[in-house]
Design a protein around this motif. Structure first.
Motif, PDB file in Angstrom:
ATOM      1  N   SER A  26      58.595  78.558  14.713  1.00 11.88           N
ATOM      2  CA  SER A  26      58.230  79.341  14.338  1.00 11.88           C
ATOM      3  C   SER A  26      59.691  80.153  13.793  1.00 11.88           C
ATOM      4  CB  SER A  26      58.362  80.983  15.394  1.00 11.88           C
ATOM      5  OG  SER A  26      58.907  79.984  16.141  1.00 11.88           O
ATOM      6  N   SER A  27      60.740  78.846  13.725  1.00 11.26           N
ATOM      7  CA  SER A  27      62.257  79.681  13.344  1.00 11.26           C
ATOM      8  C   SER A  27      62.606  79.253  11.607  1.00 11.26           C
ATOM      9  CB  SER A  27      63.059  78.033  13.856  1.00 11.26           C
ATOM     10  OG  SER A  27      64.313  78.225  13.592  1.00 11.26           O
ATOM     11  N   SER A  28      63.079  80.297  11.304  1.00 13.08           N
ATOM     12  CA  SER A  28      63.798  80.130  10.320  1.00 13.08           C
ATOM     13  C   SER A  28      64.604  79.155   9.096  1.00 13.08           C
ATOM     14  CB  SER A  28      63.438  81.383   9.599  1.00 13.08           C
ATOM     15  OG  SER A  28      62.669  82.357   9.767  1.00 13.08           O
ATOM     16  N   GLU A  29      65.942  78.694  10.923  1.00 13.73           N
ATOM     17  CA  GLU A  29      66.646  78.018  10.066  1.00 13.73           C
ATOM     18  C   GLU A  29      66.731  76.509  10.632  1.00 13.73           C
ATOM     19  OE1 GLU A  29      70.845  77.056  12.594  1.00 13.73           O
ATOM     20  OE2 GLU A  29      69.712  78.860  13.717  1.00 13.73           O
ATOM     21  N   HIS A  30      65.650  76.552  11.700  1.00 13.61           N
ATOM     22  CA  HIS A  30      64.630  74.837  11.607  1.00 13.61           C
ATOM     23  C   HIS A  30      63.054  75.032  11.000  1.00 13.61           C
ATOM     24  CE1 HIS A  30      68.475  74.876  14.313  1.00 13.61           C
ATOM     25  NE2 HIS A  30      68.422  73.979  13.128  1.00 13.61           N
ATOM     26  N   CYS A  31      62.519  75.494   9.468  1.00 19.87           N
ATOM     27  CA  CYS A  31      61.771  75.489   8.845  1.00 19.87           C
ATOM     28  C   CYS A  31      60.963  74.107   9.170  1.00 19.87           C
ATOM     29  CB  CYS A  31      61.620  76.307   7.610  1.00 19.87           C
ATOM     30  SG  CYS A  31      60.037  77.073   7.734  1.00 19.87           S
ATOM     31  N   TYR A  32      60.285  73.638   9.956  1.00 18.95           N
ATOM     32  CA  TYR A  32      60.067  72.456  10.175  1.00 18.95           C
ATOM     33  C   TYR A  32      58.139  72.010  10.455  1.00 18.95           C
ATOM     34  CZ  TYR A  32      64.864  71.181  10.794  1.00 18.95           C
ATOM     35  OH  TYR A  32      65.874  70.442  10.735  1.00 18.95           O
ATOM     36  N   LEU A  33      57.725  71.494   9.722  1.00 18.33           N
ATOM     37  CA  LEU A  33      56.143  70.832   9.635  1.00 18.33           C
ATOM     38  C   LEU A  33      55.903  69.799   9.959  1.00 18.33           C
ATOM     39  CD1 LEU A  33      53.380  71.615   8.991  1.00 18.33           C
ATOM     40  CD2 LEU A  33      53.410  70.580   6.265  1.00 18.33           C
ATOM     41  N   ALA A  34      54.740  69.990  11.423  1.00 16.30           N
ATOM     42  CA  ALA A  34      54.391  68.149  11.916  1.00 16.30           C
ATOM     43  C   ALA A  34      53.623  68.141  11.483  1.00 16.30           C
ATOM     44  CB  ALA A  34      55.055  68.695  13.247  1.00 16.30           C
ATOM     45  N   ASP A  58      51.143  55.333  21.171  1.00 17.39           N
ATOM     46  CA  ASP A  58      50.551  53.901  21.019  1.00 17.39           C
ATOM     47  C   ASP A  58      48.976  54.363  20.254  1.00 17.39           C
ATOM     48  OD1 ASP A  58      52.737  52.261  21.584  1.00 17.39           O
ATOM     49  OD2 ASP A  58      51.478  51.752  23.457  1.00 17.39           O
ATOM     50  N   THR A  59      48.725  55.508  21.213  1.00 17.28           N
ATOM     51  CA  THR A  59      46.819  56.524  20.337  1.00 17.28           C
ATOM     52  C   THR A  59      47.147  56.966  19.343  1.00 17.28           C
ATOM     53  OG1 THR A  59      47.051  57.305  22.926  1.00 17.28           O
ATOM     54  CG2 THR A  59      46.132  54.686  22.334  1.00 17.28           C
ATOM     55  N   PRO A  60      46.308  57.306  18.216  1.00 18.71           N
ATOM     56  CA  PRO A  60      46.709  59.048  17.992  1.00 18.71           C
ATOM     57  C   PRO A  60      47.357  60.284  18.561  1.00 18.71           C
ATOM     58  CG  PRO A  60      44.900  57.276  17.209  1.00 18.71           C
ATOM     59  CD  PRO A  60      45.355  56.944  18.160  1.00 18.71           C
ATOM     60  N   LEU A  61      46.863  61.397  17.668  1.00 18.42           N
ATOM     61  CA  LEU A  61      47.866  62.528  18.395  1.00 18.42           C
ATOM     62  C   LEU A  61      46.805  63.097  18.105  1.00 18.42           C
ATOM     63  CD1 LEU A  61      50.443  63.146  15.614  1.00 18.42           C
ATOM     64  CD2 LEU A  61      50.880  62.282  18.437  1.00 18.42           C
ATOM     65  N   ALA A  62      47.151  63.357  19.379  1.00 18.21           N
ATOM     66  CA  ALA A  62      45.644  65.160  19.812  1.00 18.21           C
ATOM     67  C   ALA A  62      46.337  66.453  20.188  1.00 18.21           C
ATOM     68  CB  ALA A  62      45.560  65.216  22.167  1.00 18.21           C
ATOM     69  N   ALA A  63      47.722  66.289  20.135  1.00 16.49           N
ATOM     70  CA  ALA A  63      48.581  67.767  20.295  1.00 16.49           C
ATOM     71  C   ALA A  63      49.779  67.413  19.240  1.00 16.49           C
ATOM     72  CB  ALA A  63      48.092  68.591  22.083  1.00 16.49           C
ATOM     73  N   ILE A  64      50.801  68.950  19.279  1.00 16.21           N
ATOM     74  CA  ILE A  64      51.706  68.315  18.809  1.00 16.21           C
ATOM     75  C   ILE A  64      52.282  69.690  19.062  1.00 16.21           C
ATOM     76  CG2 ILE A  64      52.273  66.727  18.120  1.00 16.21           C
ATOM     77  CD1 ILE A  64      51.091  68.365  15.032  1.00 16.21           C
ATOM     78  N   ALA A  65      53.432  70.227  19.024  1.00 20.40           N
ATOM     79  CA  ALA A  65      54.434  71.289  19.427  1.00 20.40           C
ATOM     80  C   ALA A  65      55.181  71.823  19.421  1.00 20.40           C
ATOM     81  CB  ALA A  65      53.367  71.999  20.900  1.00 20.40           C
ATOM     82  N   PHE A  66      56.368  73.003  18.608  1.00 21.52           N
ATOM     83  CA  PHE A  66      57.533  72.570  18.304  1.00 21.52           C
ATOM     84  C   PHE A  66      57.929  73.729  19.723  1.00 21.52           C
ATOM     85  CE2 PHE A  66      56.766  72.041  13.930  1.00 21.52           C
ATOM     86  CZ  PHE A  66      57.902  71.012  13.727  1.00 21.52           C
ATOM     87  N   SER A  67      59.332  73.319  19.677  1.00 22.95           N
ATOM     88  CA  SER A  67      60.201  74.598  20.409  1.00 22.95           C
ATOM     89  C   SER A  67      60.574  75.578  19.641  1.00 22.95           C
ATOM     90  CB  SER A  67      61.080  74.406  21.190  1.00 22.95           C
ATOM     91  OG  SER A  67      62.407  73.430  20.317  1.00 22.95           O
ATOM     92  N   PRO A  68      60.442  76.990  20.373  1.00 19.09           N
ATOM     93  CA  PRO A  68      61.274  77.945  19.055  1.00 19.09           C
ATOM     94  C   PRO A  68      61.430  78.140  19.125  1.00 19.09           C
ATOM     95  CG  PRO A  68      60.775  78.827  21.860  1.00 19.09           C
ATOM     96  CD  PRO A  68      60.425  77.227  22.252  1.00 19.09           C
ATOM     97  N   SER A  69      63.356  77.046  18.932  1.00 23.93           N
ATOM     98  CA  SER A  69      63.871  76.796  18.050  1.00 23.93           C
ATOM     99  C   SER A  69      64.050  76.003  16.479  1.00 23.93           C
ATOM    100  CB  SER A  69      65.457  76.745  18.361  1.00 23.93           C
ATOM    101  OG  SER A  69      64.674  75.715  18.952  1.00 23.93           O
TER     102      SER A  69
END
Length: 439
Positions: free
Chosen positions: A147-155, A183-194
């Motif tokens: 959600s940050s414009s300064e660290h605008c990353y996509l995962a 080791d196993t496939p991802l189920a959930a990912i989330a960024f911190s507010p920053s």
């Protein structure tokens, strides 16, 4: 529709729920309508900002407290509509060759996730500025946008066989890092507010990890459980970034406290060689398998909540409301739970309020244009000339579309003032509140 979308959250009879980026509002879609609620006084009341009749929706994303919402309906799962709900108008729409599985927004970018590609739009004029093609098969549309414009990353997932996380710089449009998280496939990912940290969980669901999104270093390892593997449904940092909350297909919601001061002390060698306890600990663990020592080092839940029923998808968030820290649990059986968070580890979270999200609203308004079939035109990823001119006049400009998309999303707008309305909504110039009766 389930066979088309492959998404358990749009099953018949369930309620779609979604918090906005800074946990100030909740979007709720039921059969034939959707609503936006303010969370400012949720301890006592759930104030409805907006309600409209529309096609059944399975995606709603509101941009912070602005009037801008992005929606996708079950009737047209390949079409994204961007609407100004206060103006009661559709600003533009884009069509894609495959089903839209996720949409993410911040004040710089709008991300559209398909099963094997990601589109990055400049939110100021909605032009496609980049397309990530041939991504690993992503049937659930798993992705996260800071959600940050300064660290605008996509995962997004980097593999279908392992839990790799690809971090992409959505402003400078280049890959940043790859994190071998599980080791196993991802189920959930989330960024911190920053945007500087990212939390991950795998399909196994027993361990949650937090990494630096800058360099991929591991910051925290949190143990959700040992007895059974679960499906993690929701991961979310608190708005103060001190807590992480997770929900799964079980009846338990776990809250972890991210003690960064302790982590920093450990990094600086808190247990020195002349500390005999530290020496003993290192000596003992050196003879144990890595899997065992990892369990010893993993953080346990700070608090937890047990809900009435397992098997219900729940979205969770932690935020400060009227100066009090609150856990919000929006469940797709139609309830919003509000809990207090204890100050002492291991203490119980106290239920403050339970709101029924399925109650009828006699003040429902119908938004003009939301259900109309608007023709698609324009070049790939480029709005019509009138809309582009209006947006350019109202904003400070944006990156041009690359125009190279083979999937050719098209767009159209619904009015000469669409660009100006869109720009003001993106900037957040208009205060949050009820929809205007004028168009």
């Amino acid at each position: 529709m389930m066979s088309l979308l492959g998404r358990p959250d749009v099953d018949a009879g369930e309620v779609f729920v979604n918090f906005n980026q800074n946990i100030t509002s909740l979007a709720v879609a039921t059969s034939g309508s959707y609503s936006l609620y303010s969370l400012g006084s949720v301890d006592s009341t759930l104030d409805k900002i907006y309600n409209t009749k529309c096609d059944d929706l399975f995606l709603i994303e509101r941009l912070f407290e602005s009037s801008l919402v992005a929606i996708v309906s079950q009737r047209a799962p390949r079409k994204l509509k961007v609407c100004h709900f206060k103006k009661q108008s559709e600003i533009c729409n884009y069509s894609y060759s495959n089903t839209i599985l996720a949409v993410k927004l911040n004040r710089e970018r709008l991300i559209v996730c398909l099963e094997e590609s990601l589109y990055i739009h400049n939110i100021q004029d909605m032009k496609v500025v980049h397309t990530i093609r041939d991504t690993p098969c992503n049937q659930l549309g798993l992705c996260a946008l800071s959600s940050s414009s300064e660290h605008c990353y996509l995962a997004y997932p980097g593999s279908v066989t392992a839990g790799e996380v690809q971090i992409f710089d959505a402003i400078n449009l280049h890959a940043k890092t790859m994190i071998p998280a599980h080791d196993t496939p991802l189920a959930a990912i989330a960024f911190s507010p920053s945007g500087t940290e990212i939390a991950t969980a795998s399909e196994r669901g027993t361990v949650i990890r937090v990494f630096s999104s800058q360099d991929g270093s591991r910051l925290f390892e949190l143990r959700r459980g040992l007895k059974r593997c679960v499906s993690i449904v929701s991961l979310s940092f608190s708005t103060c970034a001190e807590y992480l909350v997770s929900s799964s297909n079980t009846e338990t919601v776990h809250i972890f406290r991210l003690d960064r001061s302790a982590a920093e002390n450990n990094d600086h060698g808190k247990q020195s060689s002349d500390d005999w306890m530290g020496f003993l600990s290192k000596t003992v663990t050196s003879y144990l398998p890595t899997q065992v020592t990892d369990v010893f080092s993993q953080g346990r839940a700070f608090a937890s909540v047990t809900l009435p029923e397992a098997g219900v998808r729940r979205m969770c968030a932690i935020t400060t409301i009227q100066k009090q820290l609150r856990l919000l649990i929006a469940s797709q059986d139609g309830y919003l739970y509000v809990y207090s968070i204890p100050s002492i580890e291991g203490a119980e979270c106290q239920l403050i309020k339970r709101h029924d999200l399925r109650l009828d609203d006699s003040y429902a308004m119908d938004v003009k244009g939301l259900n109309s079939n608007v023709s698609i035109g324009g070049a790939a990823g480029v709005p019509s000339a009138a809309a582009a001119a209006a947006a350019a006049a109202a904003t400070s400009g944006g990156a041009a579309g690359d125009g190279k998309s083979t999937e050719k999303p098209g767009s159209s707008t619904s009015g000469g003032n669409a660009g100006a309305s869109y720009a003001s909504a993106v900037k957040g110039d208009e205060p949050a509140g009820g929809a205007s009766s004028s168009t």
